[in-house]
Design a protein around this motif. Structure first.
Motif, PDB file in Angstrom:
ATOM      1  N   GLU A 125      -0.772   4.133  49.821  1.00 46.76           N
ATOM      2  CA  GLU A 125       0.663   4.398  49.757  1.00 46.76           C
ATOM      3  C   GLU A 125       0.975   5.540  48.790  1.00 46.76           C
ATOM      4  O   GLU A 125       1.874   6.345  49.035  1.00 46.76           O
ATOM      5  N   MET A 126       0.227   5.609  47.692  1.00 49.44           N
ATOM      6  CA  MET A 126       0.474   6.669  46.708  1.00 49.44           C
ATOM      7  C   MET A 126       0.292   8.064  47.304  1.00 49.44           C
ATOM      8  O   MET A 126       0.943   9.024  46.874  1.00 49.44           O
TER       9      MET A 126
ATOM     10  N   LEU B 211       2.021  13.601  47.296  1.00 54.42           N
ATOM     11  CA  LEU B 211       1.112  13.556  46.153  1.00 54.42           C
ATOM     12  C   LEU B 211      -0.301  13.976  46.565  1.00 54.42           C
ATOM     13  O   LEU B 211      -0.973  14.694  45.844  1.00 54.42           O
ATOM     14  N   MET B 212      -0.730  13.529  47.745  1.00 53.78           N
ATOM     15  CA  MET B 212      -2.058  13.938  48.193  1.00 53.78           C
ATOM     16  C   MET B 212      -1.966  15.313  48.829  1.00 53.78           C
ATOM     17  O   MET B 212      -1.180  15.537  49.737  1.00 53.78           O
ATOM     18  N   THR B 213      -2.786  16.218  48.354  1.00 53.63           N
ATOM     19  CA  THR B 213      -2.754  17.585  48.878  1.00 53.63           C
ATOM     20  C   THR B 213      -3.620  17.698  50.115  1.00 53.63           C
ATOM     21  O   THR B 213      -4.555  16.920  50.314  1.00 53.63           O
ATOM     22  N   ALA B 214      -3.298  18.667  50.944  1.00 55.74           N
ATOM     23  CA  ALA B 214      -4.107  18.983  52.128  1.00 55.74           C
ATOM     24  C   ALA B 214      -4.315  20.482  52.151  1.00 55.74           C
ATOM     25  O   ALA B 214      -3.362  21.236  51.993  1.00 55.74           O
TER      26      ALA B 214
ATOM     27  N   PHE C 238      -8.040   9.742  44.548  1.00 57.25           N
ATOM     28  CA  PHE C 238      -7.923   9.511  45.986  1.00 57.25           C
ATOM     29  C   PHE C 238      -9.292   9.606  46.664  1.00 57.25           C
ATOM     30  O   PHE C 238      -9.604   8.836  47.582  1.00 57.25           O
ATOM     31  N   LYS C 239     -10.094  10.565  46.234  1.00 53.51           N
ATOM     32  CA  LYS C 239     -11.417  10.744  46.833  1.00 53.51           C
ATOM     33  C   LYS C 239     -12.406   9.682  46.346  1.00 53.51           C
ATOM     34  O   LYS C 239     -13.279   9.249  47.097  1.00 53.51           O
ATOM     35  N   ASN C 240     -12.267   9.304  45.078  1.00 61.98           N
ATOM     36  CA  ASN C 240     -13.214   8.355  44.490  1.00 61.98           C
ATOM     37  C   ASN C 240     -13.026   6.924  44.968  1.00 61.98           C
ATOM     38  O   ASN C 240     -13.992   6.180  45.150  1.00 61.98           O
TER      39      ASN C 240
END
Length: 1024
Positions: free
Chosen positions: A447-448, A489-492, A556-558
């Motif tokens: 969700e974050m 918040l999550m970049t692409a 997010f990746k971890n």
């Protein structure tokens, strides 16, 4: 076919091939012993349950479902499960499993099933159009496999639309399904009645066999006109409910069904009429249905020929009913004291039209509560997807008549079962607390990702996850309520933010230029975040925001499922940690639990080997750069810390130079939240340097995840040595990845998996015996042990490239020479050998100049062989290194089997290029020792025979009778030797002889030591 053998069992539980054994033998009559009149039940359906044939248990289960049931853990089912998985897992599944932090090489079948089920459910829910990845079969291959290229082409197209691998097996079976299906043009009354009575789905196989292998159903009762007329009113009501025309022809059909002992329900009438009116399907329809069946883990012959009568159709209809329902429907049922079920909701919906006014019946006992009904409906909509409904139907749950609230509870439990399975399969106790922690962590981070990026501030890295989540959820709600656009918040990489955001921050580049910053995405985003939050835009704050943002992206990746599971195992509560602490913990765990580094390096090497544009010199350069960057990452910031302490610029050139220095000196400067330099004479490193060091440390991790030969080729054309890690990362982001090559690699790994899982059943038996996980790399390792248990030793010690191995050789040989006296010492020696092998594998990977992707896989399998051997040692089965006369090292396999009282066995096998194969078996009894030494080589037979007295003399002091024979056998099999040892072990284990007898132990190990010492003297380095 393999799948047939999985899903069909005879009465003894043995596999029965569906092509050889008619499915009709599985249908058992349960007729009442006394003849009763046909009745009409209160539910308005004709009750003929006393004459219905019982349905086979769970015939609509997928293969994966059946294999997941309790008790389906024997080696045969494990093998079959792995083969089914290899036929239904796509390249896209492989990539997504890797993204979840799991290594496909080391995943068990159950974990792969659990993961792919989740992946496909998520994709379907999101409406993603997935397609097959990897190489298509050539036209020649298609013609050879199918003999019908036109049909095959249609099948391939449909498989691609369902994300199904186009394997030989899938293609062949799908062609068979299509060829059989197109022959079915109509279904006669007897066949239709047979299908209805036995509750068989309208699949190609069921209809085809019913048509060509069955004479139908004999009449059981004759119903008089008077009897039929007496029930006609209720029968007509049932027909109307089934939306079947009430005419003479259809009434005669119903009468025929009754006389054949078939229950008269709306569903049965509707199904019979659909079968009776079937008029055939074309190639495209059947190919599509066959692909859908395979996607669900079934066989192509399970392709449905009629829509609306499969479990999947029922599941979809149930979802539609819930989605179409309104709160007033629920209130209406409650106020009428009618259960809120899917069937009753459908009746309510059918009784009204879209433009009709809904009339709510209100009673004093059941007051209207629209709010409560709305809440129940929303909860049901969240839980009841078509996929979830299908899972219940497969378990035999009648979803149309069970109250909605019960269904929701069952589905919630189903979700918990997924988490429980995943935990159990990965060695984590599935307690309520652990399940809640895992689910909450996954949900929070997912969700974050959708929160506004402006939740980040200069202190975000030091805030705990829960604080950031709470603030982000509130910010998202307020911005959406204000209809305000935001970047997530999550970049692409290279994502477009939209015109609104661009206009709001149109002066970002001017600000960066004034401050001397590059106009790159990271800097631009940092300024936007500062601007939105009203924080002063200074170089220090830009650096802080970038560091905080990078920390969040790392999290997010971890925080993959694999890492989260390990955190829970260690008692870590992820949501209570700061984001910086979480990343530190996650990075350490990733290095401990996964083979991510090996897998990444393997892919890198494989792509290098496939790229004809790269010269051999360039290949060496690329591997060198990869290894150096990997060492920077593994240093946990130590290399970056050394540069900061020296006041040097953090550039790629300086980092790689520092790595080479640290390999010669023991540099240990760790960059973390407490880093402040290591020079005691200094006043500490400036705060902005500390922030910059931590930021670049994270950038290096990003580089390692994104690096590939094709991207590196592009970056190395630039002035890459002067780039900072941030700039190097951005250069990689801009470079184009060869997606086709990545897909080919994924397919290559799946092909390896397919070959590995098709190994002999004895390999699965071996893993079961020693409680080793059934995964691809262990199957490959166990297969090699069975073929030649000692070869792993020669493969390890004959690698002349590695100095470490040469240095350890004498130490290992000496240790085993001294340990051959007790099981405890031998087990310890075996553990240490496995540890030596593991470190040697790492050294080979790092030092070898000629490493290839194949070498890397071989080294991994070799390491697993030693791990399995260490486990085998607990059952007194050992691999003992022995130096031979030509200076090489071979492995001697020793198996100790304990029997009753003074009885026991000593089995020994080795295979050396100088002496050939030698297999010895000794029986130790209370009055002496007897045995046979079998050899494959004539010279070896002579040498052993001439020196056998050395062995017998060593035993004569302790044994009354010694009878040893030496024979020559042309074909000595390591696998047969191991199987024989297994059988001996099983036999004595069944005699309850597990209690250790110290006298027996001493005798058994004396026999083993005596013979092995004798072999060393005959074939060892002293015998030159």
């Amino acid at each position: 076919m393999i799948i047939d053998n999985i899903v069909n069992k005879d009465i003894n539980g043995n596999a029965a091939n569906v092509n050889e054994k008619s499915i009709y033998n599985n249908l058992t009559a349960t007729k009442s012993s006394s003849k009763e009149a046909v009745k009409v039940s209160s539910s308005n359906s004709v009750d003929m349950s006393d004459t219905v044939y019982s349905k086979p248990s769970n015939p609509n289960e997928t293969v994966a479902d059946e294999l997941m049931q309790d008790g389906a853990t024997d080696r045969e089912n494990k093998r079959n499960q792995m083969i089914v998985i290899s036929n239904t897992t796509s390249a896209e599944d492989y990539k997504r499993i890797s993204e979840d932090g799991f290594s496909y090489d080391e995943m068990t079948g159950n974990t792969i099933v659990t993961e792919t089920d989740k992946i496909k459910a998520v994709l379907a829910k999101a409406g993603v159009d997935v397609s097959i990845y990897g190489d298509d079969l050539s036209q020649e291959q298609i013609e050879e496999i199918t003999g019908n290229p036109a049909v095959a082409a249609e099948i391939i197209k449909q498989m691609q639309s369902y994300d199904i691998p186009v394997t030989d097996e899938n293609l062949k079976e799908s062609v068979t399904a299509v060829e059989n299906g197109v022959q079915i043009n109509e279904i006669d009354d007897n066949t239709a009645a047979y299908m209805v009575k036995n509750n068989l789905d309208p699949t190609v196989e069921n209809i085809y066999k019913a048509l060509y292998s069955s004479s139908g159903i004999a009449k059981e009762d004759t119903i008089s006109d008077e009897e039929f007329d007496s029930m006609s009113s209720q029968i007509k009501d049932i027909m109307k409910n089934a939306k079947i025309d009430v005419n003479d022809e259809n009434l005669m059909d119903v009468r025929m069904l009754m006389e054949k002992g078939i229950s008269i329900t709306a569903d049965n009438i509707r199904y019979f009429e659909a079968l009776k009116n079937f008029s055939g399907k074309d190639t495209e329809y059947i190919a599509d249905s066959a692909a859908e069946a395979v996607a669900e883990g079934k066989r192509p012959m399970d392709a449905m020929l009629i829509d609306g009568f499969s479990l999947a159709d029922q599941a979809k209809e149930a979802e539609n009913i819930i989605q179409s329902a309104i709160p007033e429907d629920i209130v209406d049922l409650i106020n009428k004291n009618v259960p809120v079920t899917l069937k009753n909701l459908k009746d309510v919906q059918n009784s009204r039209t879209d433009d009709s006014k809904i009339f709510i019946h209100k009673t004093d006992n059941a007051p209207i509560n629209i709010v409560s009904a709305q809440r129940k409906l929303e909860e049901a909509r969240l839980a009841m997807s078509a996929e979830a409904n299908l899972s219940l139907l497969k378990k035999g749950i009648s979803i149309d008549t069970k109250p909605i609230e019960e269904l929701v509870d069952i589905l919630k439990q189903h979700e918990k079962d997924y988490y429980s399975n995943l935990m159990t399969q990965n060695g984590v106790e599935p307690t309520v607390e652990n399940i809640d922690t895992f689910k909450s962590t996954m949900d929070v981070f997912e969700e974050m990702k959708t929160f506004p990026a402006y939740v980040i501030n200069t202190e975000t890295g030091n805030e705990d996850v829960s604080t950031v989540y709470t603030r982000g959820a509130s910010l998202k709600t307020s911005m959406e309520n204000a209809n305000e656009s935001y970047e997530t918040l999550m970049t692409a990489p290279r994502s477009d933010m939209g015109d609104d955001i661009k206009k709001a921050f149109r002066n970002v580049d001017n600000i960066l230029g004034d401050l001397g910053y590059e106009k790159v995405p990271q800097n631009q985003r940092a300024v936007r975040i500062l601007g939105y939050n009203g924080i002063e835009i200074t170089p220090e704050n830009i650096d802080k925001i970038k560091a905080a943002d990078e920390n969040v992206q790392r999290a997010f990746k971890n925080m993959t499922p694999a890492v989260t599971l390990e955190m829970i195992r260690k008692g870590i509560s992820p949501l209570d940690m700061s984001i910086s602490q979480l990343n530190e913990a996650a990075t350490e765990i990733r290095s401990q639990i996964s083979t991510r580094d090996d897998s990444k390096f393997s892919e890198f090497l494989w792509k290098l080997e496939k790229n004809n544009e790269i010269t051999e010199d360039e290949r060496t350069t690329y591997i060198g750069i990869y290894r150096l960057i990997a060492q920077v990452e593994k240093s946990d910031g130590a290399v970056i810390g050394s540069l900061v302490n020296q006041g040097a610029d953090i550039t790629m050139k300086n980092l790689l130079s520092a790595v080479r220095t640290s390999n010669k000196k023991n540099v240990d400067y760790k960059v973390d939240d407490d880093f402040s330099g290591v020079d005691a004479k200094s006043n500490g490193v400036k705060i902005d340097d500390q922030i910059n060091a931590a930021y670049n440390k994270n950038c290096i991790q990003d580089v390692m995840e994104d690096i590939s030969p094709e991207k590196l080729m592009d970056v190395l054309k630039q002035n890459w040595e002067d780039m900072t890690p941030e700039q190097f990362k951005e250069a990689l982001n801009r470079a184009e990845e060869n997606k086709e090559l990545s897909e080919q690699y994924a397919q290559n790994q799946l092909d390896e998996f397919k070959n590995a899982v098709r190994t002999e059943e004895s390999v699965y038996q071996m893993l079961d015996r020693y409680d080793v996980k059934t995964n691809m790399v262990n199957l490959m390792a166990a297969s090699r042990i069975l073929k030649n248990p000692g070869k792993m030793v020669s493969d390890l010690f004959e690698n002349g490239e590695i100095e470490m191995i040469r240095q350890l050789k004498e130490q290992v040989l000496e240790q085993f020479g001294e340990a051959l006296k007790t099981p405890e010492e031998m087990a310890e020696a075996q553990e240490q050998l496995a540890d030596v092998a593991t470190h040697a594998m790492d050294s080979m990977i790092i030092e070898s100049d000629n490493i290839t992707s194949i070498n890397l896989k071989e080294l991994k399998v070799l390491g697993k062989q030693f791990e399995i051997s260490a486990k085998m040692a607990k059952s007194e089965s050992y691999v003992i290194p022995m130096e031979t006369s030509d200076g090489s090292v071979t492995g001697i396999n020793l198996k100790i089997v304990r029997g009753k009282e003074e009885k026991g066995f000593v089995d020994i096998f080795f295979n050396d290029k100088m002496s050939g194969k030698v297999a010895a078996s000794f029986e130790v009894r209370d009055n002496g020792v007897s045995g046979v030494i079998a050899v494959s080589d004539a010279q070896t037979q002579k040498a052993v025979s001439e020196n056998i007295s050395l062995f017998t003399d060593s035993l004569s002091e302790n044994e009354n009778s010694i009878d040893i024979k030496v024979v020559r056998v042309a074909d000595i099999s390591a696998e047969k030797y191991l199987k024989t040892s297994f059988q001996k072990e099983d036999k004595v284990s069944s005699e309850n002889t597990k209690d250790r007898n110290n006298v027996q132990t001493k005798r058994l190990y004396q026999v083993a030591e005596g013979f092995i010492d004798n072999i060393r003297k005959i074939f060892g380095p002293d015998n030159l």
